[in-house]
Design an enzyme around this catalytic site. Structure first.
Site, PDB file in Angstrom:
ATOM      1  N   SER A 114     -30.448 -49.560  12.799  1.00  0.00           N
ATOM      2  CA  SER A 114     -31.460 -48.745  13.456  1.00  0.00           C
ATOM      3  C   SER A 114     -32.274 -47.920  12.460  1.00  0.00           C
ATOM      4  O   SER A 114     -33.487 -47.742  12.615  1.00  0.00           O
ATOM      5  CB  SER A 114     -30.789 -47.816  14.474  1.00  0.00           C
ATOM      6  OG  SER A 114     -31.717 -46.929  15.046  1.00  0.00           O
ATOM      7  N   ARG A 118     -36.483 -48.115  12.241  1.00  0.00           N
ATOM      8  CA  ARG A 118     -37.372 -46.951  12.365  1.00  0.00           C
ATOM      9  C   ARG A 118     -38.379 -46.854  11.224  1.00  0.00           C
ATOM     10  O   ARG A 118     -39.337 -46.088  11.294  1.00  0.00           O
ATOM     11  CB  ARG A 118     -36.536 -45.673  12.434  1.00  0.00           C
ATOM     12  CG  ARG A 118     -35.641 -45.604  13.662  1.00  0.00           C
ATOM     13  CD  ARG A 118     -34.549 -44.560  13.518  1.00  0.00           C
ATOM     14  NE  ARG A 118     -33.499 -44.768  14.493  1.00  0.00           N
ATOM     15  CZ  ARG A 118     -33.284 -43.976  15.555  1.00  0.00           C
ATOM     16  NH1 ARG A 118     -34.069 -42.947  15.762  1.00  0.00           N
ATOM     17  NH2 ARG A 118     -32.301 -44.242  16.393  1.00  0.00           N
ATOM     18  N   GLU A 138     -34.472 -62.376   6.258  1.00  0.00           N
ATOM     19  CA  GLU A 138     -35.924 -62.575   6.242  1.00  0.00           C
ATOM     20  C   GLU A 138     -36.584 -61.228   6.514  1.00  0.00           C
ATOM     21  O   GLU A 138     -36.793 -60.847   7.667  1.00  0.00           O
ATOM     22  CB  GLU A 138     -36.344 -63.611   7.282  1.00  0.00           C
ATOM     23  CG  GLU A 138     -35.740 -64.988   7.058  1.00  0.00           C
ATOM     24  CD  GLU A 138     -34.401 -65.183   7.777  1.00  0.00           C
ATOM     25  OE1 GLU A 138     -34.003 -64.289   8.551  1.00  0.00           O
ATOM     26  OE2 GLU A 138     -33.756 -66.219   7.553  1.00  0.00           O
TER      27      GLU A 138
END
Length: 205
Positions: A114, A118, A138
């Protein structure tokens, strides 16, 4: 299909059985293994997309008419703790620092933590049962600002799902056993050859 918990992950990691989970190296098991996932680290090798004189990357058509996909990327390497800059809109192929070995009854999903989502960096990768290799990352910067990545940092989470049956991931697969970033091998897909034949037959009639 059942999601592995922390106890399942640790049991498989510490098992001496041959068909178990392997993650090597695990620099800090205590901080990397969560309640239902394992944090994996950014590896040292990168293939960075570059602009060329070609207007696009061609995947279909005769080999002689297509420029190799490798020529659209430039290799670079960093050591642990070094920085790697990912610019807006740029694609960089890397791998996990860890070599991953999956049991033949376990499938894994990889997705960015997370904290990196962000910052505008998103990726998701699927690892088939029995996978062997450093997992492909990737990396794409979808944000408006360059992001400085640290080699060896915990960048993705892996979730493990146990299947009812064993499904070995054969050595004939395109990305089996890779330990360095590898460009797309989509041009080898059999359906592209079939579609090219369909296209040719349409023009012949």
């Amino acid at each position: 299909m059942r999601l592995w918990s922390k106890s399942d992950i640790l049991r498989s990691l510490n098992s001496n059985e041959p068909d178990t989970l392997g993650l090597d190296p695990m620099l800090d098991e205590a901080s990397q293994v969560g309640e239902v996932s394992v944090d994996l680290r950014l590896g040292c090798d990168f293939l960075v997309s570059i602009l060329t004189r070609k207007p696009f990357i061609a995947l279909a058509g005769p080999d002689a008419e297509r420029r190799a996909v490798e020529t659209y990327f430039q290799f670079t390497r960093r050591d642990l703790g070094d920085r790697f800059m990912l610019y807006p809109g740029q694609t960089a192929l890397s791998t996990t620092l860890e070599y991953v070995s999956l049991p033949t009854s376990v499938y894994a999903d990889l997705f960015t933590r997370s904290s990196f989502n962000r910052l505008g960096i998103h990726l998701s990768t699927a690892l088939q049962p029995g996978f062997r290799g450093a997992a492909s990352l990737e990396l794409v910067n979808h944000g408006n600002n360059p992001v400085e990545l640290v080699v060896g940092s915990r960048i993705v989470q892996a979730r493990f799902f146990e299947l009812a049956d064993r499904t070995p991931y054969g050595q004939g697969r395109k990305y089996y056993g890779d330990v360095r970033p590898t460009v797309s091998k989509a041009a080898r897909d059999g359906d592209l050859l079939q579609l090219d034949e369909v296209r040719k037959s349409r023009f012949e009639h």
